[in-house]
Motif scaffolding. Structure first.
Motif, short mmCIF file in Angstrom:
data_model
loop_
_atom_site.label_atom_id
_atom_site.label_comp_id
_atom_site.label_asym_id
_atom_site.label_seq_id
_atom_site.Cartn_x
_atom_site.Cartn_y
_atom_site.Cartn_z
N VAL A 42 0.86 -1.18 0.00
CA VAL A 42 0.00 0.00 0.00
C VAL A 42 0.90 1.24 0.00
O VAL A 42 2.00 1.22 0.58
N ALA A 43 0.45 2.29 -0.67
CA ALA A 43 1.22 3.53 -0.73
C ALA A 43 0.48 4.62 0.03
O ALA A 43 -0.63 5.02 -0.34
N LEU A 44 1.09 5.09 1.12
CA LEU A 44 0.58 6.26 1.81
C LEU A 44 1.06 7.50 1.08
O LEU A 44 2.26 7.62 0.79
N THR A 45 0.16 8.42 0.77
CA THR A 45 0.56 9.66 0.11
C THR A 45 0.02 10.84 0.91
O THR A 45 -1.11 10.80 1.40
N PHE A 46 0.83 11.88 1.01
CA PHE A 46 0.48 13.05 1.80
C PHE A 46 0.55 14.29 0.93
O PHE A 46 1.58 14.60 0.34
N ASP A 47 -0.56 15.02 0.87
CA ASP A 47 -0.68 16.18 0.00
C ASP A 47 -0.57 17.51 0.74
O ASP A 47 -0.88 17.60 1.94
N ASP A 48 -0.17 18.52 -0.01
CA ASP A 48 -0.33 19.95 0.31
C ASP A 48 0.78 20.56 1.17
O ASP A 48 0.81 21.78 1.34
N GLY A 49 1.66 19.77 1.73
CA GLY A 49 2.74 20.33 2.53
C GLY A 49 3.87 20.86 1.66
O GLY A 49 3.70 21.02 0.45
N PRO A 50 5.01 21.12 2.28
CA PRO A 50 5.29 20.87 3.70
C PRO A 50 4.79 22.00 4.60
O PRO A 50 4.72 23.16 4.19
N LYS A 93 9.87 2.83 10.36
CA LYS A 93 10.53 2.38 9.13
C LYS A 93 9.55 2.29 7.95
O LYS A 93 9.56 1.32 7.18
N VAL A 94 8.71 3.30 7.84
CA VAL A 94 7.71 3.37 6.77
C VAL A 94 8.11 4.45 5.78
O VAL A 94 8.46 5.57 6.17
N ARG A 95 8.06 4.10 4.49
CA ARG A 95 8.35 5.07 3.44
C ARG A 95 7.04 5.43 2.74
O ARG A 95 6.16 4.59 2.55
N SER A 96 6.93 6.69 2.37
CA SER A 96 5.69 7.18 1.77
C SER A 96 6.03 8.13 0.62
O SER A 96 7.19 8.30 0.25
N THR A 97 4.99 8.77 0.07
CA THR A 97 5.18 9.73 -1.01
C THR A 97 4.50 11.04 -0.62
O THR A 97 3.35 11.04 -0.18
N PHE A 98 5.23 12.13 -0.78
CA PHE A 98 4.71 13.45 -0.46
C PHE A 98 4.46 14.22 -1.75
O PHE A 98 5.39 14.42 -2.55
N TYR A 99 3.22 14.66 -1.96
CA TYR A 99 2.89 15.53 -3.08
C TYR A 99 2.87 16.96 -2.57
O TYR A 99 1.93 17.39 -1.90
N VAL A 100 3.94 17.67 -2.88
CA VAL A 100 4.20 18.96 -2.25
C VAL A 100 3.76 20.13 -3.13
O VAL A 100 3.78 20.07 -4.36
N VAL A 101 3.38 21.20 -2.47
CA VAL A 101 2.99 22.45 -3.13
C VAL A 101 4.22 23.35 -3.20
O VAL A 101 4.88 23.59 -2.18
N GLY A 102 4.52 23.84 -4.38
CA GLY A 102 5.77 24.56 -4.60
C GLY A 102 6.01 25.73 -3.69
O GLY A 102 7.11 25.92 -3.17
N GLN A 103 4.98 26.55 -3.46
CA GLN A 103 5.19 27.73 -2.62
C GLN A 103 5.48 27.33 -1.17
O GLN A 103 6.19 28.06 -0.46
N ASN A 104 4.99 26.16 -0.75
CA ASN A 104 5.31 25.68 0.59
C ASN A 104 6.73 25.11 0.65
O ASN A 104 7.41 25.23 1.68
N LEU A 108 15.87 12.70 2.03
CA LEU A 108 17.01 11.99 2.61
C LEU A 108 16.56 10.75 3.39
O LEU A 108 17.30 9.78 3.51
N ALA A 109 15.35 10.81 3.92
CA ALA A 109 14.82 9.67 4.68
C ALA A 109 14.28 8.57 3.77
O ALA A 109 13.86 7.51 4.26
N GLY A 110 14.27 8.79 2.46
CA GLY A 110 13.84 7.75 1.53
C GLY A 110 12.42 7.88 1.04
O GLY A 110 11.91 6.99 0.36
N HIS A 111 11.77 8.99 1.38
CA HIS A 111 10.42 9.21 0.88
C HIS A 111 10.47 9.77 -0.54
O HIS A 111 11.42 10.47 -0.91
N GLN A 112 9.45 9.46 -1.32
CA GLN A 112 9.36 9.98 -2.68
C GLN A 112 8.69 11.35 -2.65
O GLN A 112 7.74 11.57 -1.89
N ILE A 113 9.19 12.26 -3.46
CA ILE A 113 8.63 13.61 -3.54
C ILE A 113 7.95 13.79 -4.89
O ILE A 113 8.57 13.58 -5.93
N GLY A 114 6.67 14.15 -4.86
CA GLY A 114 5.92 14.39 -6.08
C GLY A 114 5.49 15.84 -6.19
O GLY A 114 5.45 16.58 -5.20
N ASN A 115 5.13 16.24 -7.40
CA ASN A 115 4.72 17.61 -7.69
C ASN A 115 3.21 17.73 -7.51
O ASN A 115 2.44 16.93 -8.02
#
Length: 238
Positions: A41-49, A64-75, A88-95
């Motif tokens: 399963v993929a946990l994804t977190f939106d709108d940060g940081p 020891k959980v890796r996830s994907t962050f969909y980040v907002v550019g101005q943040n 650096l912690a191994g999480h994926q960064i998305g646009n």
């Protein structure tokens, strides 16, 4: 980015620690998981940081959980060190666009600007551009898909955590609806969501799930550019 920040980031990576001390290089590489053979399963977190994203990173790192962050550019521009810590912690960064606009109301040129500005901010923070995109509000059309120039990754489990600020409800929703190959939508901008994450992890681990990034969920396949993906139901074949 200022030269001092770049130097600090490189030094942190080489020394095995982030600027905020939330992860080490030794723990950064996600464990090898074959989602064709185990439940993923993929946990994804939106709108940060946001400031509370740092607390979320500690929660994920401790488990020891890796996830994907969909980040907002101005943040990202305001809090680049948090995005750097996540990478650096191994999480994926998305646009997730520059300012969370409804991109279906913009021209192709403005959509491209939303993505390129965010790409630049993420690259300045982490050294890499995002390879996937999530449209704000899940709103997309042919113009958005074409202008994105990369895969659009949406979700199959909507926690409605923005509407119901109740950790117990969020945990219950995730536990009752998650299937192998799902992509779960969460928002690290809400304190109640971060509060729910330990319970989400505990519940899904008890059901035998492995937590992976979006790229891991689909590996070894590569997602097609300009197409929208919601889950990977074909991943696990019991």
């Amino acid at each position: 980015m200022h030269r001092r920040l770049v130097t600090s980031a490189v030094t942190a990576a080489l020394c095995g620690t982030t600027l905020a001390g939330t992860a080490t290089s030794a723990s950064a590489a996600p464990q090898a998981v074959d989602c064709r053979k185990v439940k993923c399963v993929a946990l994804t977190f939106d709108d940060g940081p946001v400031a509370d994203t740092q607390r979320l990173l500690r929660v994920l790192n401790d488990r020891k959980v890796r996830s994907t962050f969909y980040v907002v550019g101005q943040n990202v521009q305001k809090k680049p060190s948090i995005v750097r810590d996540a990478a650096l912690a191994g999480h994926q960064i998305g646009n997730h666009s520059w300012d969370h606009a409804d991109l279906t109301k913009l021209s192709a040129a403005k959509v491209k600007s939303q993505l390129s500005r965010t790409d630049t901010a993420v690259k300045q923070a982490t050294g890499k551009k995002p390879t996937t995109f999530r449209a704000p509000y899940g709103a997309h059309n042919a113009t958005v898909r074409s202008a994105a120039g990369r895969p659009l990754v949406h979700w199959s489990v909507d926690t409605l955590d923005w509407k119901y600020r109740d950790p117990a409800r969020i945990i219950k929703t995730v536990n009752q609806t998650t299937k192998p190959g799902d992509i779960i939508l969460l928002h690290d901008i809400h304190r109640t969501t971060v509060d729910a994450v330990p319970g989400i992890i505990k519940a899904l681990k008890a059901r035998g799930f492995h937590f992976v990034t979006v790229d891991q969920l689909f590996a070894p396949a590569k997602l097609p550019s300009g197409k929208v993906t919601y889950h990977n139901r074909a991943a696990y074949r019991p």
